[in-house]
Design a protein around this motif. Structure first.
Motif, PDB file in Angstrom:
ATOM      1  N   LEU A 187      31.749 -76.671  32.142  1.00 42.94           N
ATOM      2  CA  LEU A 187      32.869 -76.320  33.010  1.00 42.94           C
ATOM      3  C   LEU A 187      34.236 -76.336  32.321  1.00 42.94           C
ATOM      4  N   PRO A 188      34.613 -77.401  31.608  1.00 41.27           N
ATOM      5  CA  PRO A 188      35.949 -77.401  31.005  1.00 41.27           C
ATOM      6  C   PRO A 188      36.133 -76.340  29.920  1.00 41.27           C
ATOM      7  N   TYR A 189      35.040 -75.843  29.388  1.00 39.14           N
ATOM      8  CA  TYR A 189      35.118 -74.923  28.259  1.00 39.14           C
ATOM      9  C   TYR A 189      34.985 -73.461  28.655  1.00 39.14           C
ATOM     10  N   VAL A 190      34.254 -73.184  29.743  1.00 39.47           N
ATOM     11  CA  VAL A 190      34.016 -71.787  30.111  1.00 39.47           C
ATOM     12  C   VAL A 190      34.520 -71.424  31.497  1.00 39.47           C
ATOM     13  N   GLY A 191      34.826 -72.402  32.331  1.00 38.09           N
ATOM     14  CA  GLY A 191      35.413 -72.127  33.626  1.00 38.09           C
ATOM     15  C   GLY A 191      34.430 -72.066  34.778  1.00 38.09           C
ATOM     16  N   PHE A 192      35.025 -72.006  35.961  1.00 39.99           N
ATOM     17  CA  PHE A 192      34.249 -72.039  37.192  1.00 39.99           C
ATOM     18  C   PHE A 192      33.328 -70.849  37.393  1.00 39.99           C
ATOM     19  N   PRO A 193      33.766 -69.602  37.167  1.00 42.96           N
ATOM     20  CA  PRO A 193      32.863 -68.480  37.464  1.00 42.96           C
ATOM     21  C   PRO A 193      31.520 -68.563  36.737  1.00 42.96           C
ATOM     22  N   ARG A 194      31.534 -68.872  35.460  1.00 43.08           N
ATOM     23  CA  ARG A 194      30.272 -68.922  34.708  1.00 43.08           C
ATOM     24  C   ARG A 194      29.416 -70.111  35.136  1.00 43.08           C
ATOM     25  N   VAL A 195      30.022 -71.233  35.402  1.00 41.73           N
ATOM     26  CA  VAL A 195      29.254 -72.397  35.843  1.00 41.73           C
ATOM     27  C   VAL A 195      28.718 -72.179  37.260  1.00 41.73           C
ATOM     28  N   LEU A 196      29.504 -71.558  38.114  1.00 36.28           N
ATOM     29  CA  LEU A 196      29.006 -71.240  39.460  1.00 36.28           C
ATOM     30  C   LEU A 196      27.830 -70.271  39.397  1.00 36.28           C
ATOM     31  N   ASN A 197      27.910 -69.254  38.546  1.00 35.33           N
ATOM     32  CA  ASN A 197      26.804 -68.304  38.410  1.00 35.33           C
ATOM     33  C   ASN A 197      25.556 -68.992  37.866  1.00 35.33           C
ATOM     34  N   ALA A 198      25.725 -69.847  36.878  1.00 38.41           N
ATOM     35  CA  ALA A 198      24.589 -70.582  36.318  1.00 38.41           C
ATOM     36  C   ALA A 198      23.984 -71.514  37.366  1.00 38.41           C
ATOM     37  N   THR A 199      24.839 -72.141  38.167  1.00 36.95           N
ATOM     38  CA  THR A 199      24.364 -73.038  39.212  1.00 36.95           C
ATOM     39  C   THR A 199      23.539 -72.274  40.242  1.00 36.95           C
ATOM     40  N   SER A 200      23.964 -71.083  40.591  1.00 39.60           N
ATOM     41  CA  SER A 200      23.176 -70.255  41.517  1.00 39.60           C
ATOM     42  C   SER A 200      21.818 -69.906  40.917  1.00 39.60           C
ATOM     43  N   ALA A 201      21.802 -69.624  39.621  1.00 41.94           N
ATOM     44  CA  ALA A 201      20.546 -69.276  38.950  1.00 41.94           C
ATOM     45  C   ALA A 201      19.582 -70.460  38.922  1.00 41.94           C
ATOM     46  N   ILE A 202      20.076 -71.651  38.592  1.00 44.59           N
ATOM     47  CA  ILE A 202      19.176 -72.800  38.546  1.00 44.59           C
ATOM     48  C   ILE A 202      18.747 -73.217  39.952  1.00 44.59           C
ATOM     49  N   ARG A 203      19.639 -73.020  40.917  1.00 42.00           N
ATOM     50  CA  ARG A 203      19.297 -73.352  42.303  1.00 42.00           C
ATOM     51  C   ARG A 203      18.075 -72.554  42.762  1.00 42.00           C
ATOM     52  N   ALA A 204      18.014 -71.284  42.401  1.00 40.37           N
ATOM     53  CA  ALA A 204      16.875 -70.446  42.789  1.00 40.37           C
ATOM     54  C   ALA A 204      15.568 -71.019  42.246  1.00 40.37           C
ATOM     55  N   VAL A 205      15.608 -71.515  41.021  1.00 38.74           N
ATOM     56  CA  VAL A 205      14.407 -72.115  40.417  1.00 38.74           C
ATOM     57  C   VAL A 205      14.088 -73.443  41.097  1.00 38.74           C
ATOM     58  N   PHE A 206      15.104 -74.269  41.308  1.00 38.88           N
ATOM     59  CA  PHE A 206      14.875 -75.556  41.967  1.00 38.88           C
ATOM     60  C   PHE A 206      14.276 -75.351  43.352  1.00 38.88           C
ATOM     61  N   GLU A 207      14.773 -74.360  44.087  1.00 47.34           N
ATOM     62  CA  GLU A 207      14.218 -74.082  45.418  1.00 47.34           C
ATOM     63  C   GLU A 207      12.759 -73.634  45.319  1.00 47.34           C
ATOM     64  N   ARG A 208      12.486 -72.704  44.397  1.00 47.86           N
ATOM     65  CA  ARG A 208      11.118 -72.196  44.228  1.00 47.86           C
ATOM     66  C   ARG A 208      10.158 -73.328  43.864  1.00 47.86           C
ATOM     67  N   GLU A 209      10.631 -74.268  43.053  1.00 51.60           N
ATOM     68  CA  GLU A 209       9.797 -75.386  42.597  1.00 51.60           C
ATOM     69  C   GLU A 209       9.899 -76.612  43.515  1.00 51.60           C
ATOM     70  N   SER A 210      10.633 -76.497  44.604  1.00 53.28           N
ATOM     71  CA  SER A 210      10.876 -77.620  45.523  1.00 53.28           C
ATOM     72  C   SER A 210      11.417 -78.828  44.772  1.00 53.28           C
ATOM     73  N   ARG A 211      12.447 -78.575  43.951  1.00 51.27           N
ATOM     74  CA  ARG A 211      12.994 -79.634  43.098  1.00 51.27           C
ATOM     75  C   ARG A 211      14.514 -79.763  43.232  1.00 51.27           C
ATOM     76  N   LEU A 212      15.078 -79.382  44.378  1.00 53.53           N
ATOM     77  CA  LEU A 212      16.530 -79.528  44.551  1.00 53.53           C
ATOM     78  C   LEU A 212      16.921 -80.985  44.309  1.00 53.53           C
ATOM     79  N   PRO A 213      17.922 -81.225  43.455  1.00 56.98           N
ATOM     80  CA  PRO A 213      18.269 -82.613  43.093  1.00 56.98           C
ATOM     81  C   PRO A 213      19.020 -83.368  44.192  1.00 56.98           C
ATOM     82  N   VAL A 214      19.625 -82.650  45.135  1.00 57.49           N
ATOM     83  CA  VAL A 214      20.392 -83.305  46.193  1.00 57.49           C
ATOM     84  C   VAL A 214      19.876 -82.781  47.519  1.00 57.49           C
ATOM     85  N   ASP A 215      19.576 -83.679  48.412  1.00 58.89           N
ATOM     86  CA  ASP A 215      19.081 -83.311  49.728  1.00 58.89           C
ATOM     87  C   ASP A 215      20.124 -83.677  50.764  1.00 58.89           C
ATOM     88  N   TYR A 216      20.752 -82.689  51.373  1.00 59.21           N
ATOM     89  CA  TYR A 216      21.792 -82.962  52.365  1.00 59.21           C
ATOM     90  C   TYR A 216      21.211 -83.007  53.749  1.00 59.21           C
TER      91      TYR A 216
END
Length: 131
Positions: free
Chosen positions: A102-131
């Protein structure tokens, strides 16, 4: 190492990282640039990923950070996230690696990467935070 053995070694390691990756890669490039699949197997996996010095879990974290930094690599981020989970990395470790960018590349790239990993975590039922 001969070309054939580099190719076989690279395919083997790529399949170890993600059993669907080799077939998907081959299918995606076969009718446009079939040599690209060979280059990925031989150069990226046989020559670079197979090197000593870092274990595969660490290589996955470095790769995810690099792909986040590049931006526009969401499909590769998903593939490497799948591999990272199969190597035993915890979702929270993957999140921390991406957040470290985040401090080196900024919010847009980290947000996009977070969306990409979220899709995998959801598919694998591995979301790290359960709200």
């Amino acid at each position: 190492m001969t070309g054939a053995s580099r190719y076989d070694k690279g395919k083997e390691l790529l399949n170890a990282c993600n059993h669907d990756a080799w077939n998907a890669l081959k299918e995606n490039v076969a009718d446009v640039c079939p040599d690209l699949g060979r280059f990925v197997a031989e150069w990226a996996y046989a020559d670079v990923w197979a090197r000593e010095g870092l274990d595969l879990k660490t290589r996955q974290l470095v790769t995810l950070a690099c792909l986040t930094t590049l931006g526009g690599s969401e499909l590769q981020i998903q593939s490497h996230t799948t591999s990272a989970l199969s190597f035993g990395l915890e979702p929270s470790e993957i999140v921390e690696a991406i957040l470290q960018c985040l401090p080196y590349v900024g919010f847009p790239r980290v947000l996009n990467a977070t969306s990409a990993i979220r899709a995998v975590f959801e598919r694998e039922s591995r979301l790290p935070v359960d709200y």
